[in-house]
Scaffold this active site. Structure first.
Site, short mmCIF file in Angstrom:
data_model
loop_
_atom_site.label_atom_id
_atom_site.label_comp_id
_atom_site.label_asym_id
_atom_site.label_seq_id
_atom_site.Cartn_x
_atom_site.Cartn_y
_atom_site.Cartn_z
N TYR A 1 -1.25 -0.99 10.57
CA TYR A 1 -1.54 -1.30 9.16
C TYR A 1 -0.39 -0.84 8.27
CZ TYR A 1 -3.82 -1.48 4.60
OH TYR A 1 -4.12 -1.75 3.29
N SER B 1 0.87 -1.19 0.00
CA SER B 1 0.00 0.00 0.00
C SER B 1 0.90 1.23 0.00
CB SER B 1 -0.88 0.03 1.26
OG SER B 1 -1.43 1.33 1.44
N1 LIG Z 1 -8.77 -0.98 -1.11
C1 LIG Z 1 -7.76 -0.16 -0.82
O1 LIG Z 1 -7.90 1.07 -0.71
C2 LIG Z 1 -6.39 -0.75 -0.63
C3 LIG Z 1 -5.30 0.13 -0.67
C4 LIG Z 1 -4.02 -0.39 -0.50
C5 LIG Z 1 -3.85 -1.73 -0.30
N2 LIG Z 1 -4.93 -2.57 -0.25
C6 LIG Z 1 -4.67 -3.99 0.00
O2 LIG Z 1 -5.26 -4.74 -1.02
C7 LIG Z 1 -5.51 -6.07 -0.55
C8 LIG Z 1 -6.89 -6.52 -0.98
O3 LIG Z 1 -7.84 -5.71 -0.34
P1 LIG Z 1 -9.17 -5.19 -1.05
O4 LIG Z 1 -9.11 -3.71 -1.03
O5 LIG Z 1 -9.40 -5.89 -2.33
O6 LIG Z 1 -10.23 -5.60 0.06
P2 LIG Z 1 -11.48 -6.61 0.09
O7 LIG Z 1 -12.40 -6.34 -1.05
O8 LIG Z 1 -11.99 -6.52 1.47
O9 LIG Z 1 -10.80 -8.01 -0.18
C9 LIG Z 1 -10.05 -8.68 0.81
C10 LIG Z 1 -9.88 -10.12 0.39
O10 LIG Z 1 -9.11 -10.78 1.42
C11 LIG Z 1 -9.84 -11.95 1.83
N3 LIG Z 1 -9.61 -12.21 3.24
C12 LIG Z 1 -9.91 -11.42 4.30
N4 LIG Z 1 -9.62 -12.07 5.45
C13 LIG Z 1 -9.11 -13.29 5.09
C14 LIG Z 1 -8.66 -14.42 5.81
N5 LIG Z 1 -8.64 -14.42 7.16
N6 LIG Z 1 -8.23 -15.49 5.13
C15 LIG Z 1 -8.26 -15.52 3.77
N7 LIG Z 1 -8.67 -14.47 3.02
C16 LIG Z 1 -9.11 -13.38 3.69
C17 LIG Z 1 -11.31 -11.64 1.57
O11 LIG Z 1 -12.06 -12.82 1.34
P3 LIG Z 1 -12.93 -13.65 2.41
O12 LIG Z 1 -13.70 -12.68 3.23
O13 LIG Z 1 -13.77 -14.51 1.51
O14 LIG Z 1 -11.94 -14.44 3.19
C18 LIG Z 1 -11.20 -10.84 0.27
O15 LIG Z 1 -11.15 -11.75 -0.82
C19 LIG Z 1 -5.28 -6.04 0.97
O16 LIG Z 1 -4.01 -6.59 1.27
C20 LIG Z 1 -5.28 -4.55 1.27
O17 LIG Z 1 -4.52 -4.23 2.42
C21 LIG Z 1 -6.19 -2.11 -0.43
#
Ligand SMILES: NC(=O)c1ccc[n+]([C@@H]2O[C@H](COP(=O)([O-])OP(=O)(O)OC[C@H]3O[C@@H](n4cnc5c(N)ncnc54)[C@H](OP(=O)(O)O)[C@@H]3O)[C@@H](O)[C@H]2O)c1
Length: 266
Positions: free
Chosen positions: A154, A141
């Site tokens: 985080y 991130s």
């Molecule tokens: N969105 C942003 O603004 C942003 C910015 C920078 C970085 N990121 C990073 O991008 C990555 C993906 O996030 P996203 O934004 O796409 O969020 P998201 O839509 O909430 O997706 C998160 C994914 O992680 C899975 N997950 C959560 N807890 C888990 C567990 N205990 N075991 C296995 N899988 C798990 C969820 O699936 P299940 O619930 O089915 O397990 C889901 O598929 C993360 O690492 C986040 O830190 C996001």
């Protein structure tokens, strides 16, 4: 028939960034292994992508805060020679500022964002180095670069991912293995709602659509970038920041403290 490109294993593939990688990599012709907890969502995505693209999509339901489950995903990475890509993406965000967050929740965040990510990245690096090919995409991130502006646990998990990626790159770049850290800014996914917040509270000018974010990150991978910041207009800014960091190198470890500390014997 197995894809000649091999198989991409994607964690956190049930929604957001991971589900978008699944879509894009399937359209590029990769077979997929989709990992997350929600088996139903994974199955629905698998059926849609198989129908639309014809690739083989396996689902692997796993809770990556459970170390035994992480070991089983690790075993798949090590044993399945067809796997050529790891998208190490599953993660959770903070519920608020550090002073207001629940320490047990922060432990869970470290388990998912750091412990599981590390285990899978190391397994992939070791396996891909032996196979002489492969790509590891670690989702960090931009907060890795601005810890002053975000929940410290985080941002520290994401700084870990960035450092780990840079270090792995230095060990595998001559072994046919590509490594990339992706540093998204705010991206429209479920992550904010899952942590009890709302994406609607964020300035729209700072929030990128998830398809744009992933398409830019894949373009960065194609261009051979080690660190990809989809929002950053001028890559020279990142090059300069990296050069400034590396310039510290020759002075980071001497046998005497610096004279400015006035320590006897310096
Ligand atoms: N969105 C942003 O603004 C942003 C910015 C920078 C970085 N990121 C990073 O991008 C990555 C993906 O996030 P996203 O934004 O796409 O969020 P998201 O839509 O909430 O997706 C998160 C994914 O992680 C899975 N997950 C959560 N807890 C888990 C567990 N205990 N075991 C296995 N899988 C798990 C969820 O699936 P299940 O619930 O089915 O397990 C889901 O598929 C993360 O690492 C986040 O830190 C996001």
């Amino acid at each position: 028939m197995p894809s000649p490109l091999g198989t991409a294993l994607i964690t956190g593939a049930s929604s957001g960034i991971g589900a978008t990688y699944a879509d894009r990599l399937a359209r590029r012709g990769y077979d997929l292994i989709l990992v997350a907890r929600d088996a139903q969502r994974l199955q629905a995505l698998s059926e849609r992508l198989t129908k639309e693209t014809g690739v083989t999509v396996d689902v692997f339901p796993a809770d990556l805060t459970d170390r035994a489950a992480v070991r089983s995903v690790e075993a798949r990475l090590r044993e399945n020679d067809a796997i050529t890509v790891l998208v190490n993406n599953a993660g959770i965000g903070p519920k608020g500022k550090l002073l207001e967050d629940d320490p047990d929740y922060l432990d869970t965040m470290i388990e998912l964002n750091v412990v599981a990510v590390n285990r899978l990245a190391v397994a992939a690096a070791q396996a891909f180095a032996v196979r002489g090919r492969g790509a590891i995409v670690n989702i960090a991130s931009v907060v890795a670069y601005i810890p002053e502006r975000f929940n410290g646990t985080y941002s520290a998990t994401k700084a870990f991912v960035l450092n780990l990626t840079q270090a792995i790159h230095s060990e595998v770049s001559d072994k046919g293995v590509k490594v990339q850290a992706v540093l998204p800014g705010l991206t429209r996914t479920e992550i904010f709602e899952r942590a009890g917040g709302s994406i609607d509270n964020l300035p729209p000018s700072m929030v990128m659509d998830v398809t744009d974010m992933v398409d830019a990150a894949l373009a960065g991978l194609d261009q051979g970038e080690l660190v990809t910041i989809p929002s950053l207009p001028d890559s020279a800014d990142l090059t300069a920041a990296t050069a400034a960091r590396l310039a510290l190198g020759p002075n980071l470890s001497h046998n005497k403290p610096a004279a400015r500390y006035g320590v006897a014997g310096a």
